[in-house]
Design an enzyme around this catalytic site. Structure first.
Site, PDB file in Angstrom:
ATOM      1  N   HIS A 122       0.800  -1.208   0.091  1.00  0.00           N
ATOM      2  CA  HIS A 122      -0.031   0.009   0.113  1.00  0.00           C
ATOM      3  C   HIS A 122       0.898   1.335   0.034  1.00  0.00           C
ATOM      4  O   HIS A 122       0.320   2.522  -0.600  1.00  0.00           O
ATOM      5  CB  HIS A 122      -0.982   0.178   1.372  1.00  0.00           C
ATOM      6  CG  HIS A 122      -2.139   0.774   0.969  1.00  0.00           C
ATOM      7  ND1 HIS A 122      -2.138   1.746   0.149  1.00  0.00           N
ATOM      8  CD2 HIS A 122      -3.292   0.378   1.307  1.00  0.00           C
ATOM      9  CE1 HIS A 122      -3.541   2.282   0.116  1.00  0.00           C
ATOM     10  NE2 HIS A 122      -4.296   1.476   0.843  1.00  0.00           N
ATOM     11  N   TYR A 182     -14.757   5.798   8.422  1.00  0.00           N
ATOM     12  CA  TYR A 182     -13.866   6.074   7.498  1.00  0.00           C
ATOM     13  C   TYR A 182     -14.442   5.646   6.136  1.00  0.00           C
ATOM     14  O   TYR A 182     -14.604   4.711   5.638  1.00  0.00           O
ATOM     15  CB  TYR A 182     -12.491   5.573   7.949  1.00  0.00           C
ATOM     16  CG  TYR A 182     -11.312   5.798   6.811  1.00  0.00           C
ATOM     17  CD1 TYR A 182     -10.205   6.596   7.366  1.00  0.00           C
ATOM     18  CD2 TYR A 182     -11.397   5.648   5.631  1.00  0.00           C
ATOM     19  CE1 TYR A 182      -9.209   7.079   6.837  1.00  0.00           C
ATOM     20  CE2 TYR A 182     -10.089   5.934   4.705  1.00  0.00           C
ATOM     21  CZ  TYR A 182      -9.057   6.547   5.521  1.00  0.00           C
ATOM     22  OH  TYR A 182      -8.001   6.979   4.703  1.00  0.00           O
ATOM     23  N   THR A 216      -5.182  10.700  -0.517  1.00  0.00           N
ATOM     24  CA  THR A 216      -6.430  10.365  -0.102  1.00  0.00           C
ATOM     25  C   THR A 216      -6.889  11.178   0.978  1.00  0.00           C
ATOM     26  O   THR A 216      -6.215  12.132   1.665  1.00  0.00           O
ATOM     27  CB  THR A 216      -6.647   8.949   0.517  1.00  0.00           C
ATOM     28  OG1 THR A 216      -5.764   8.638   1.412  1.00  0.00           O
ATOM     29  CG2 THR A 216      -6.434   7.980  -0.446  1.00  0.00           C
TER      30      THR A 216
END
Length: 790
Positions: free
Chosen positions: A491, A607, A620
């Site tokens: 990630h 979230y 993001t």
């Protein structure tokens, strides 16, 4: 595995007459072709760098401007240098070295070039100003105001022709820093539904105190960084949220992407790997040449940042040691002596690494100066599958080091992989284009047992056996024994939409363009003299094997605790939701809140990931989906209220969600700003009770939508079976849920739910049932005449 005579460029023997060299002409030819390929690639990168650097101008534009300028000044009998030559002549004896005509030509070219550069500068900054306006976001879906259309004309005018992937990078605006007052106000608004009156009053006092005392000082540093850096968030986000983490990245950070849901192109593992690997390498070639089209939104007019594509291939996360740390959410703020993981990226890699049955193989992707064809790659995979050799001591479970805690892996890497054959083999893995696992298990959607088959498939992609994926690589391609495949991605280097763009390309290329023969093999012919894969060699000490076993124990405990549930929701899709005049994303998010309240009997901090790629190097932002409006609607659904009241509250909740999503996308979110303020406070060595409390709040419901970005690649009207299952991630909180969903076509939404079996509060399958119920109940409020499958 590799033929020895093709792996050596020359041989020599000692004779009474001296040394006799026997050159292998085939090997020398391959060296020549390899060098030629490298130089071609360097030239293409150099050319692309120029094209991107001058965009929205172009070399042909330079010629037009210079020639046009020279012609116009000659026709008007004017000095093309605008008197510059005369001024320079007073100080520099130009006439001694150049004729008057030469001076006019050179001067005209220089002035024309300056005019061309000025035009580029004006166009680029005009486009940046235009892209800083986000008023178009506030229009209702499907409606475009005259003001927005007028703006779109100017965006098109200043966007230039034939942009490449990175052409807009210098024209994207910088992410703005919100005012501290606005951020604290929005935070309190988002926290209100989760606190009682007394708790909220206390938090309000902390926020007001921060806003007046420490906040302005921290904000000054952030403003300074925003003026100096391309993005004031992204580098700290990458470092502190991802690279500084000392826990396992498997499950906690890495995520996965699935294959087609209903289509199984071939049952041959090697053949599926051949087509998939070839498609991925074609994508890399297009990426190297910057031939991938920029990503747009709003009728292909508004470009998004492409910076995250740069590290997709030839990239690996390298573990760092931990020597000191702070307590708190970011428990390793940078101080002298603190190490961190790093991202290692190389510009060129001509091989991949394949794992099968405990062995590692290096497979070259180029031969005869070209990329291997699908049938040739399948040939290499068949050789690996046919190899009967056993793993070396410690080799089979070696990758468990990448699945466990980072510190033991960092220490083992330093102690056992810093020299000799171990270093050479590890370098081969870390510098590979990507990693491939030929999995020994069979996974796929089974209509007879849909729940069990998809849950097993998801867990295999998320963690496998904990030692058969190299979790540090940018991504792993996993091909199962029955031909099904998927991805596992690290990630830190990029977010899910980036790897999703690659995956869409692979899925569209595989059955529809590359195809298979009637017997399931890749199309094409076998290569008669293709060198085979090279088995990596290891010498793993007993001490290192003990570390591997310890890391595997940690990883298996984490993997065994994951409760995954994947289900296709086909009762209705965005087609019916749009008829409700509601945003599909808002509809689903409100349904998740209703489902969660039913599941746990309470609301929680939620979230939802939103992108900020409207800005340069954006990643993001968080949409806090649990709002006062949504909670009011959920309570109305749990009590005896009229349909009219519920519809009114639903509309208010959906509108509030859309408003918050727009703010997150346009740089007015809460969480990244608070995160950066916290980092600055740690650098300054000051404590903020407000920031510490805000950033320690757990996200018990973490959600994300996987977008379909290349709709033109899939004709779901003619071929509705070619639908992707999407992807998912592990649970974020020990007592919470992780939910990923993908809206596919008009009639299908795939949900991926994860939680922990060890938590008595969660059950992924129970939550899935509540989601289905909530979706149907909300749709029922609209009283549409369409038949809904229950």
């Amino acid at each position: 595995m590799a033929e020895a005579h093709q792996a050596v460029a020359f041989q020599f023997t000692v004779t009474p007459d001296g040394i006799d060299l026997q050159l292998c002409h085939e090997a020398l030819r391959q060296i020549y072709l390899s060098g030629l390929h490298s130089w071609k690639k360097r030239f293409i990168r150099f050319k692309n760098g120029i094209m991107t650097g001058v965009y929205p101008g172009s070399p042909s534009g330079l010629l037009v401007v210079v020639v046009g300028y020279m012609s116009s000044t000659k026709y008007a009998l004017a000095d093309p240098t605008l008197g510059l030559t005369a001024k320079l002549g007073a100080h520099i004896p130009i006439s001694r070295y150049m004729s008057e005509e030469s001076q006019r030509v050179v001067g005209g070219v220089l002035v024309g070039t300056g005019l061309w550069v000025s035009i580029i500068f004006i166009m680029r900054n005009a486009l940046k100003c235009l892209l800083s306006w986000h008023g178009w976001m506030h229009a209702r879906h499907g409606q475009v105001s005259w003001k927005t259309r007028f703006w779109m004309v100017f965006v098109k005018l200043f966007s230039g022709r034939k942009p490449m992937l990175y052409s807009f990078q210098n024209s994207l605006p910088r992410l703005p820093v919100p005012a501290v007052k606005d951020t604290t106000r929005r935070y309190l608004e988002s926290a209100r539904p989760l606190m009682d009156d007394e708790e909220f009053k206390r938090m309000e006092g902390l926020a007001k105190d921060f806003e007046k005392t420490l906040g302005p000082k921290l904000q000054w540093y952030l403003k300074l960084k925003s003026w100096w850096a391309s993005n004031y968030v992204s580098d700290w986000w990458e470092e502190y949220i991802y690279l500084r983490g000392r826990g396992p990245i498997m499950v906690n950070s890495n995520y996965y992407a699935m294959d087609f849901l209903y289509v199984f192109p071939t049952n041959l593992q090697a053949a599926r790997a051949g087509n998939a690997i070839h498609a991925i390498m074609l994508y890399r070639r297009n990426l190297d040449r910057a031939q991938i089209k920029p990503i747009y939104i709003l009728e292909n007019r508004v470009p998004l940042c492409s910076a995250q594509w740069e590290r997709m291939f030839n990239t690996s996360r390298v573990p760092g040691e931990e020597t000191a740390q702070y307590e708190g959410m970011f428990n390793s703020t940078r101080v002298p002596g603190v190490d961190t993981d790093t991202i290692q990226h190389v510009n060129e890699s001509k091989h991949i690494v394949v794992y099968h049955r405990g062995r590692y193989y290096k497979v070259w992707m180029f031969y005869d100066g070209r990329l291997l064809l699908p049938r040739e790659i399948e040939q290499q995979m068949e050789r690996i599958l046919a190899d009967k050799s056993e793993p070396l001591p410690g080799e089979e479970m070696l990758a468990a080091l990448t699945a466990g805690d980072r510190v033991p892996w960092a220490n083992a890497r330093k102690a056992h992989f810093s020299k000799g054959k171990n270093k050479q083999a590890l370098d081969t893995i870390e510098k590979a284009a990507f990693f491939v696992t030929l999995d020994e298990t069979e996974q796929r959607f089974d209509a007879e047992k849909p729940v069990q088959s998809l849950d097993s498939y998801a867990k295999s992609l998320l963690h496998g056996k904990c030692y058969d994926r190299w979790f540090d690589k940018s991504f792993n391609l996993i091909v199962f024994k029955n031909g099904t495949m998927g991805l596992n991605a690290e990630h830190s280097w990029a977010d899910a939409p980036i790897i999703g763009h690659l995956w869409e390309h692979v899925l569209s290329m595989d059955p529809m363009k590359l195809g298979y023969t009637e017997t399931g093999h890749c199309r094409g012919e076998l290569h008669p003299s293709l060198p085979g894969p090279q088995r990596l060699q290891w010498d793993i000490a007993v001490e290192c094997q003990n570390t591997i076993a310890s890391s595997l124990k940690v990883a298996k405990a984490l993997a065994d605790d994951v409760d995954s549930h994947i289900f296709p929701f086909d009762s209705f899709g965005k087609g019916l939701i749009k008829k409700c005049r509601t945003s599909p994303d808002a509809f689903i998010q409100i349904a998740l809140q209703l489902a969660h309240f039913r599941d746990k009997g309470k609301f929680c901090l939620t979230y939802e990931a939103s992108m900020t790629r409207l800005f340069r190097e954006g990643r993001t932002e968080t949409v806090r989906s649990c709002t006062m409006e949504t909670c009011a609607f959920v309570r109305s659904m749990m009590s005896d209220n009229t349909r009219e009241l519920r519809m009114k509250l639903l509309k208010a909740a959906a509108e509030k969600h859309q408003q918050m999503y727009r703010k997150a996308m346009t740089g007015k979110g809460i969480d990244r700003h608070l995160f950066c303020l916290y980092v600055v406070s740690k650098y300054l060595g000051v404590d903020s009770p407000f920031l510490k409390e805000v950033l320690s709040e757990p996200w018990r419901l973490s959600t994300s939508q996987t977008p379909l970005q290349q709709l033109e690649l899939f004709d779901l009207v003619k071929h509705p079976e070619y639908v992707s299952s999407g992807g998912g991630f592990g649970p974020v909180a020990d007592d919470g849920y992780g939910v990923s969903y993908i809206i596919v076509g008009e009639n299908l939404i795939n949900f991926h739910i994860s939680s922990k079996l060890s938590s008595p509060e969660t059950d992924s399958h129970r939550f899935g049932s509540n989601i289905k119920r909530a979706m149907l109940e909300i749709l029922g409020l609209f009283q549409l005449n369409n038949t809904v499958n229950k």
